[in-house]
Design an enzyme around this catalytic site. Structure first.
Site, short mmCIF file in Angstrom:
data_model
loop_
_atom_site.label_atom_id
_atom_site.label_comp_id
_atom_site.label_asym_id
_atom_site.label_seq_id
_atom_site.Cartn_x
_atom_site.Cartn_y
_atom_site.Cartn_z
N LYS A 295 -0.56 -39.45 37.57
CA LYS A 295 -2.00 -39.27 37.39
C LYS A 295 -2.30 -38.29 36.25
O LYS A 295 -1.59 -37.30 36.12
CB LYS A 295 -2.55 -38.73 38.72
CG LYS A 295 -4.02 -38.68 38.86
CD LYS A 295 -4.42 -38.09 40.19
CE LYS A 295 -4.12 -36.60 40.27
NZ LYS A 295 -4.78 -35.88 41.35
N LYS B 185 -5.18 -31.85 35.47
CA LYS B 185 -5.33 -30.59 34.73
C LYS B 185 -4.11 -29.71 34.91
O LYS B 185 -3.92 -28.77 34.16
CB LYS B 185 -6.63 -29.86 35.11
CG LYS B 185 -6.95 -29.74 36.57
CD LYS B 185 -8.41 -29.24 36.75
CE LYS B 185 -9.02 -29.78 38.03
NZ LYS B 185 -10.47 -29.71 38.05
N LYS C 238 0.80 -29.59 46.89
CA LYS C 238 0.43 -28.28 46.32
C LYS C 238 1.19 -27.14 46.97
O LYS C 238 1.55 -26.18 46.30
CB LYS C 238 -1.08 -28.04 46.48
CG LYS C 238 -1.92 -28.82 45.48
CD LYS C 238 -3.28 -28.15 45.33
CE LYS C 238 -4.07 -28.77 44.19
NZ LYS C 238 -5.43 -28.23 44.11
#
Ligand code: TYM
Length: 342
Positions: free
Chosen positions: A205, A208, A122
């Site tokens: 994966k 969102k 991230k």
């Protein structure tokens, strides 16, 4: 659920959380929500949390955060989590999470945090510009769990490393203060859908944050959108194998079979016994019908529930009060162990 040796002294208790930071997708449903609903066994206290304080480790528009928190609560209830049986609440209404997290910030080591793959993913190359909260995130997650002395945490595969860190924090705290106060939590990563993959790339994966909406099925998608996304899902040209071993090296086929198994409450073996040898032209419509049959009622119920935000806020307020009854004495005892004058 098996009770592990180090936790023999602790009453079994389930805790898990989801971030209200975007649309709920099939991975959240199969990897988390459906399993939460299935795990509400009589006699074991389950606590489920909308982790709004985790969500703000990256920027959230305040109006979106409010709406997403209510939508997520509706998603829990629509998936079968009963707010009477389980405790359902949002993290920021129980200040004990943040209070215990501060103590854990002082227990956890910088090196532990910097090793987390989620931090590396991230923050990327721009670590200097990431929030301090994003780095400290796993200590807050450990506090979420340990402020309830939770022994079992059902999650998807992607949370495994954070749960290992939760164990490390509990062990270090217990060692540093010479106590046996925090349980060594068991991750519960079970079933055929602990890692639901993107419909566009079977090695990634379902998430969102994927820019392509075709990569995921959202719980708010209508029947046409669900059917379209499954029809367009990437596959290889071979028919489904006749054996489970035949799914190895075929990530897209394996993903669709796993999704089918999880939605139908079947094992992968049973799905292969029924559908092995079929072309995707036959299997995909069967999967689409199944997905619509299972997900459409959830999406309808979510819409009904979100139409009454006051009712959702009442659920969260009452859940927070119940959560605090468990958390407050555990935090108080922690302060005492640490040496805070009360
Ligand atoms: P979050 O919000 O990213 O995801 C919520 C849950 O959904 C699971 N999940 C998946 N499962 C299978 N396949 C997928 N593609 C998939 N994508 C997501 C996640 O594993 C998770 O169980 N850090 C957590 C939230 C959290 C938490 C906690 C969880 C905060 N405190 C304490 C457990 C206990 C997170 O970001 O999950």
């Amino acid at each position: 659920m098996s009770e592990s040796q180090p936790n023999a002294a602790f009453t079994p208790r389930v805790f898990s959380g989801i971030q209200p930071s975007g649309n709920l997708h099939l991975g959240n449903y199969l990897g988390a929500l459906k399993r939460f609903a299935d795990s509400q066994t009589a006699g074991i206290q389950s606590i489920f949390c909308m982790v709004d304080m985790h969500a703000i480790t990256v920027w959230q528009d305040p109006e979106d955060l409010r709406r997403q928190t209510r939508e997520l609560t509706a998603g829990f209830i629509a998936s079968g989590v009963d707010p009477e049986k389980s405790i359902l609440f949002n993290q920021s209404q129980v200040a004990e999470h943040a209070q215990l997290a501060w103590i854990f910030n002082c227990v956890a080591r910088m090196g532990w945090m910097q090793r987390m793959t989620q931090w590396k993913d991230k923050a990327g190359k721009n670590q200097q510009n990431a929030s301090l909260g994003l780095l400290a995130y796993p200590a807050l997650m450990a506090a979420d769990i340990l402020v309830y002395h939770a022994t079992h945490v059902p999650v998807g595969e992607d949370q495994k490393q954070h749960l290992e860190l939760t164990r490390d924090i509990a062990i270090k705290f217990n060692n540093d203060f010479g106590v046996d106060f925090f349980p060594i939590t068991e991750p519960v990563i079970e079933g055929t859908a602990t890692r639901v993959m993107s419909l566009r790339d079977g090695t990634k994966k379902m998430s969102k944050s994927d820019p392509s909406d075709m990569s995921r099925i959202n719980l708010t998608d209508d029947a046409d959108a669900i059917a379209l996304k499954i029809r367009k899902a990437r596959t290889d040209p071979e028919p489904l194998p006749e054996t489970v071993e035949g799914l190895e090296e075929r990530p897209e086929a394996r993903n669709l079979v796993n999704i089918y198994a999880a939605l139908a409450d079947l094992s992968v073996e049973q799905v292969i016994a029924e559908h092995g040898g079929q072309q995707f032209g036959t299997f995909k419509p069967a999967l689409a019908d199944l997905a619509v049959a299972k997900l459409a009622p959830i999406s309808t119920e979510m819409k009904r529930l979100t139409a009454d935000p006051a009712q959702i806020d009442t659920v969260l307020r009452r859940g927070s009060e119940r959560a605090r009854e468990i958390a407050a004495p555990i935090l108080e005892k922690t302060y005492e162990i640490v040496g805070m004058v009360r």
